[in-house]
Design an enzyme around this catalytic site. Structure first.
Site, PDB file in Angstrom:
ATOM      1  N   ASN A   1       0.870  -1.174   0.000  1.00 37.08           N
ATOM      2  CA  ASN A   1       0.000   0.000   0.000  1.00 37.08           C
ATOM      3  C   ASN A   1       0.911   1.229   0.000  1.00 37.08           C
ATOM      4  OD1 ASN A   1      -1.785   2.059   0.548  1.00 37.08           O
ATOM      5  ND2 ASN A   1      -2.289   1.371   2.635  1.00 37.08           N
TER       6      ASN A   1
ATOM      7  N   LYS B   1       0.139   4.262  -0.307  1.00 36.42           N
ATOM      8  CA  LYS B   1      -0.502   5.450   0.276  1.00 36.42           C
ATOM      9  C   LYS B   1      -0.270   6.662  -0.642  1.00 36.42           C
ATOM     10  CE  LYS B   1      -0.141   3.307   4.752  1.00 36.42           C
ATOM     11  NZ  LYS B   1      -0.091   3.467   6.201  1.00 36.42           N
TER      12      LYS B   1
ATOM     13  N   HIS C   1      -9.620   1.497   4.966  1.00 39.11           N
ATOM     14  CA  HIS C   1      -8.344   1.672   5.653  1.00 39.11           C
ATOM     15  C   HIS C   1      -8.528   2.679   6.794  1.00 39.11           C
ATOM     16  CE1 HIS C   1      -4.208   2.801   6.472  1.00 39.11           C
ATOM     17  NE2 HIS C   1      -3.854   1.686   5.871  1.00 39.11           N
TER      18      HIS C   1
ATOM     19  N   GLU D   1      -6.850   5.063   7.780  1.00 41.48           N
ATOM     20  CA  GLU D   1      -6.584   6.473   7.423  1.00 41.48           C
ATOM     21  C   GLU D   1      -7.790   7.089   6.718  1.00 41.48           C
ATOM     22  OE1 GLU D   1      -2.854   5.700   5.455  1.00 41.48           O
ATOM     23  OE2 GLU D   1      -1.984   5.172   7.396  1.00 41.48           O
TER      24      GLU D   1
ATOM     25  N   GLU E   1      -5.506  -4.624  10.753  1.00 44.20           N
ATOM     26  CA  GLU E   1      -4.458  -3.627  10.965  1.00 44.20           C
ATOM     27  C   GLU E   1      -4.732  -2.839  12.234  1.00 44.20           C
ATOM     28  OE1 GLU E   1      -2.452  -2.536   6.966  1.00 44.20           O
ATOM     29  OE2 GLU E   1      -4.206  -1.271   7.203  1.00 44.20           O
TER      30      GLU E   1
ATOM     31  N   GLY F   1       2.494   2.398  10.792  1.00 40.53           N
ATOM     32  CA  GLY F   1       3.469   3.475  10.610  1.00 40.53           C
ATOM     33  C   GLY F   1       4.200   3.873  11.881  1.00 40.53           C
TER      34      GLY F   1
ATOM     35  N   SER G   1       3.380  -1.883  10.392  1.00 37.93           N
ATOM     36  CA  SER G   1       4.825  -1.940  10.618  1.00 37.93           C
ATOM     37  C   SER G   1       5.451  -3.291  10.258  1.00 37.93           C
ATOM     38  CB  SER G   1       5.153  -1.557  12.067  1.00 37.93           C
ATOM     39  OG  SER G   1       4.740  -0.222  12.325  1.00 37.93           O
TER      40      SER G   1
HETATM   41  P1  PGA Z   1       2.761   0.425   7.625  1.00 39.39           P
HETATM   42  O1  PGA Z   1       1.273   0.632   7.013  1.00 39.39           O
HETATM   43  O2  PGA Z   1       3.290  -0.861   7.056  1.00 39.39           O
HETATM   44  O3  PGA Z   1       3.532   1.628   7.132  1.00 39.39           O
HETATM   45  O4  PGA Z   1       2.633   0.374   9.095  1.00 39.39           O
HETATM   46  C1  PGA Z   1       0.418  -0.455   6.822  1.00 39.39           C
HETATM   47  C2  PGA Z   1      -0.886   0.021   6.249  1.00 39.39           C
HETATM   48  O5  PGA Z   1      -1.365   1.085   6.655  1.00 39.39           O
HETATM   49  O6  PGA Z   1      -1.489  -0.647   5.388  1.00 39.39           O
END
Ligand code: PGA
Length: 254
Positions: A9, A11, A94, A96, A164, A170, A210
């Site tokens: 992803n 983003k 997601h 976000e 998640e 992140g 992460s």
């Molecule tokens: P990350 O994000 O691997 O940077 O923690 C995962 C995600 O949001 O899909």
């Protein structure tokens, strides 16, 4: 046997030019990795170019979001129909999107239904906030999210779920493989209640938050975890390749 699944992803990262460079860097090696379904989810504007670069390879493309209406006066939005020409998967719900763009369970539910109708496979994201985890509410939150996202949907063919935990995204602070395995097992039982055991047995459920080349093996060793949704680490070719290679190696050894 479920085919392991690893998606990157990206983003809101990479210009079209940068996205092409990144794909060129990993394409050949990624294509050769067997036994894992590999999906890259660049920003909308790069879907066409990336799709062309990946044509004829074993690597698939996904979008990171979409609107649920088919077409019309929705300035700035992208429809399921538009995406189905360009990709096979779409990340939906997601955290976000939920956090910064106000997506509710109802909106996510409409999006999941619309994606399926257009032949797109949703990668449905669920996960608890830190306060919810600390209050011991993880199970209740994630089962509620999955049930709400699938409400009224008869047969979600091709559905992929990503667990998640929001506090792990992140932050460099991944959940433990063991804990994630338990939560993912619970999500599989929830899917079984909705669609039966056979269906649930075939659904890929991923861990996300992460994930790196150094911790992926621990997740892939777990029986309920079928792969990973990778954010930050998917923007570095070498790191993402290692994640996919290690995923393939662990599942092969099992
Ligand atoms: P990350 O994000 O691997 O940077 O923690 C995962 C995600 O949001 O899909």
């Amino acid at each position: 046997m479920r085919t392991p699944f690893v998606a990157g992803n990206w983003k809101m990262n990479t210009t079209v030019a940068q996205a092409s460079v990144l794909v060129r860097e990993m394409k050949e090696r990624l294509d050769r990795i067997e036994g894992v379904e590999k999906v890259l989810c660049p920003p909308f504007i790069s879907l066409t170019v990336i799709g062309e670069l990946l044509r004829g390879t074993s690597i698939k493309v996904g979008a990171q979001n979409m609107y649920f209406e088919e077409k019309g006066a929705y300035t700035g939005e992208v429809s399921p129909q538009m995406l189905s020409e360009l990709c096979d998967f779409v990340i939906l719900g997601h955290s976000e999107r939920r956090q910064y763009f106000g997506e509710t369970d109802e909106v996510v539910n409409k999006k999941v239904g619309a994606a399926l109708k257009s032949g797109l496979s949703p990668i449905l994201c669920v996960g608890e906030r830190l306060e919810e985890k600390e209050a011991g509410n993880t199970d209740e939150v994630v089962t509620r999210q999955v049930r709400a996202a699938l409400r009224g949907i008869e047969s979600p063919q091709g559905l992929v779920i990503a667990y998640e935990p929001i506090w792990a995204i992140g932050t460099g602070r991944a959940a433990t493989p063991h804990e994630s395995n338990d939560t993912i097992g619970l999500l599989r039982r929830t899917v079984a209640q909705l669609y039966g055991k056979d269906f649930a047995h075939g659904v890929r459920i991923l861990y996300g938050g992460s994930v790196t080349a150094s911790n992926i093996a621990g997740f892939m060793e777990q029986p309920e975890i079928d792969g990973a949704l990778v954010g930050g680490a998917s923007l570095q070719a070498e790191e993402f390749l290692s994640i996919v290679e290690r995923s393939a190696a662990v599942k092969k050894a099992k």
